[in-house]
Design an enzyme around this catalytic site. Structure first.
Site, mmCIF file in Angstrom:
data_model
loop_
_atom_site.group_PDB
_atom_site.id
_atom_site.type_symbol
_atom_site.label_atom_id
_atom_site.label_comp_id
_atom_site.label_asym_id
_atom_site.label_seq_id
_atom_site.Cartn_x
_atom_site.Cartn_y
_atom_site.Cartn_z
ATOM 1 N N GLU A 1 0.872 -1.161 0.000
ATOM 2 C CA GLU A 1 0.000 0.000 0.000
ATOM 3 C C GLU A 1 0.906 1.207 0.000
ATOM 4 O OE1 GLU A 1 -1.764 2.405 0.305
ATOM 5 O OE2 GLU A 1 -3.838 1.830 0.311
ATOM 6 N N GLU A 2 0.654 2.193 -0.895
ATOM 7 C CA GLU A 2 1.668 3.206 -1.048
ATOM 8 C C GLU A 2 1.571 4.335 -0.060
ATOM 9 O OE1 GLU A 2 0.206 6.625 -3.959
ATOM 10 O OE2 GLU A 2 -0.631 4.719 -3.398
ATOM 11 N N CYS A 3 0.497 4.461 0.707
ATOM 12 C CA CYS A 3 0.484 5.555 1.670
ATOM 13 C C CYS A 3 -0.630 5.437 2.685
ATOM 14 C CB CYS A 3 0.425 6.904 0.961
ATOM 15 S SG CYS A 3 -0.850 7.023 -0.293
ATOM 16 N N GLY A 4 -0.498 6.258 3.735
ATOM 17 C CA GLY A 4 -1.504 6.378 4.773
ATOM 18 C C GLY A 4 -1.640 7.833 5.157
ATOM 19 N N VAL B 1 2.222 9.278 5.169
ATOM 20 C CA VAL B 1 3.367 8.390 5.000
ATOM 21 C C VAL B 1 3.223 7.736 3.638
ATOM 22 C CG1 VAL B 1 3.861 7.936 7.426
ATOM 23 C CG2 VAL B 1 2.163 6.532 6.247
#
Length: 491
Positions: free
Chosen positions: A17-20, A91
């Site tokens: 998953e590329e981000c939060g 992130v």
């Protein structure tokens, strides 16, 4: 002996998953500290870079850096640089746009309406086409991130209010998004009409908080209230008023099913269900569909643990930690030689020989992407004396790339796209290989079997059934346009 193979990739063999994202408004002087803590809880969603933007009522402040949250926001001084009672952070790994500090979010711009900061989880599948059109009209981009497209679309919209301009911009994009936007008037959180990417809402005293996962609320001491619904836009002002809008109408949702399989932390809740319980249920379903005579069930840590527990409980085969993972291996670990780099799996995993020697074992992992790690894990088990190695996978074969914010290889590098089941088994050198079925996966996460005409989830990585148009990919394949950045770039 560990060997190298055509599908080898030194960056790993997992979908990422590329981000939060995390945001807090009306949090007093704790907004930035709470955001940093929330991002720390979401670190598994992106470990390449982190950024936080705050607002003190007059000015916006931003601090961004490469690396982990703790490397950039652990000191009181770093938080002191971000004053204000509203903050949002991000992130990331990089897919569209690539790496580099200029792509670290939140992205910020001074618009005619005032400051505008945005943190985005997801991918716009027509960002390249939109960007090329904007550039032709004179737009100047400061990053290569698809997220900046939204800023330019908002800036050029002719609607009178910021909310309407944002809606106008989002009507032009396709793909997946969970956005947290900050303006001088407050915070806006919104989710794409299909709800592909997750976004949750909670409360922390007088503060309203948003996050990609509920675990962030646990860490900051907030109470989970509800998910942001697919297609919903929520506005929160500095008086604490919360307004909900549904500007895109109603349509059947398609949340990403891989949140259940791998992306979310096990202690999160997604779509009303415990991720941990869902993963155990997937393991149980896998045991029902693909039983095996063996002495031990062994998870590939850490992501395979809940499914392995479920498999062991359903099958009655004892669960043991036959592989021990090191938690102290960073992504920038110095490789002394090519040979050591190719044996990189041993830096992260080591066989527990006392458990596996002479045993028939069932290895449980969440997925097989390129197959390189699976091959190396099987070889490691055999080197440790395992009598038989049977591989079971807690997801269907990953045969298609994702274009909605997940870092996946191009399709020609996905093992399941190139091979049928038996050649895959031979490739990873297992005694047997089986995946949970797509209907079994749906049952395990509490749904009826998959409805082909209107699936309950986005499962395109398994089925190739993409829920939106893929304009950039289609243009790239036809060669009809020069896109401004690569499609589905692998970090």
């Amino acid at each position: 002996m560990i060997t190298t193979h055509p599908f080898y990739d030194e960056h790993g063999d997992k979908l990422r998953e590329e981000c939060g994202v995390f945001g807090a408004i009306n949090a007093g002087d704790d907004a930035s500290a709470a955001t940093a803590l929330g991002l720390h809880a979401l670190q598994h969603r992106g470990q390449e870079a982190v950024g936080i933007t705050s607002f003190d009522g007059k000015h916006f402040f931003t601090r961004r850096g490469l690396g982990h949250v703790a490397e950039n926001f652990s000191s009181p001084e770093s938080i002191a640089e971000l004053p204000g009672h509203m903050a949002a952070g991000h992130v990331r790994y990089s897919t569209t746009g690539g790496a580099g500090l200029r792509n670290v979010q939140p992205l910020y711009a001074d618009l005619a309406t005032g400051g505008f900061a945005v943190a985005h989880n997801g991918n716009f599948s027509n960002a390249g086409a939109l960007r090329a059109e904007l550039v032709q009209k004179g737009a100047i981009f400061q990053s290569t991130s698809d997220t900046e497209v939204v800023i330019h679309l908002v800036a050029t919209s002719r609607y009178p209010t910021l909310r309407d301009r944002l809606v106008d911009a989002l009507r032009l994009v396709e793909g997946a998004y969970a956005l947290i936007v900050m303006t001088p008037e407050g915070m806006i959180a919104c989710r794409d009409p299909l709800g592909i990417r997750p976004l949750q809402m909670g409360r922390m005293g007088d503060a309203v908080v948003f996050a990609s996962e509920t675990v962030a609320f646990d860490v900051v001491g907030a109470q989970f209230e509800r998910q942001v619904e697919p297609g919903e836009l929520i506005e929160v002002d500095f008086e604490g008023k919360v307004k909900s809008f549904r500007p895109f109408g109603e349509s059947p949702s398609r949340p990403c099913i891989f949140e259940h399989v791998y992306f979310s932390r096990p202690d999160s809740v997604f779509d009303g269900r415990s991720i941990y319980e869902a993963r155990k249920a997937i393991g149980q379903q896998l045991a029902i569909e693909s039983p095996c005579e063996a002495d031990l069930v062994v998870p590939v840590p850490d992501s395979g643990v809940p499914a392995a527990i479920g498999y062991a409980q359903e099958s009655g085969i004892p669960f043991e930690l036959g592989i021990i993972r090191s938690h102290y291996v960073g992504r920038t670990f110095i490789q002394p030689s090519d040979g050591a780099r190719h044996a990189g799996v041993k830096r992260k995993h080591n066989a527990n020989r006392a458990m596996v020697e002479g045993k028939r074992i069932v290895l449980i992992d969440d997925s097989i992407v390129r197959g390189t790690t699976s091959l190396q894990i099987v070889e490691m088990m055999r080197d440790a004396g395992a009598k038989e190695v049977h591989f079971r996978v807690a997801s269907p074969p990953t045969a298609h790339s994702c274009f909605y914010g997940v870092d996946t290889p191009e399709r020609n590098k996905l093992l399941a796209a190139q091979m049928e089941l038996e050649p895959m088994r031979e490739y990873i050198k297992a005694d047997s290989l089986a995946f949970v079925s797509i209907d079994g996966l749906y049952r395990a996460v509490g749904e009826k079997p998959r409805v082909a005409k209107c699936p309950q989830f986005c499962d395109a990585c398994f089925t190739g059934d993409y829920p939106t148009s893929l304009t950039d990919l289609e243009m790239k394949e036809k060669g009809t346009a020069q896109l401004s950045f690569p499609v589905n770039k692998v970090a």
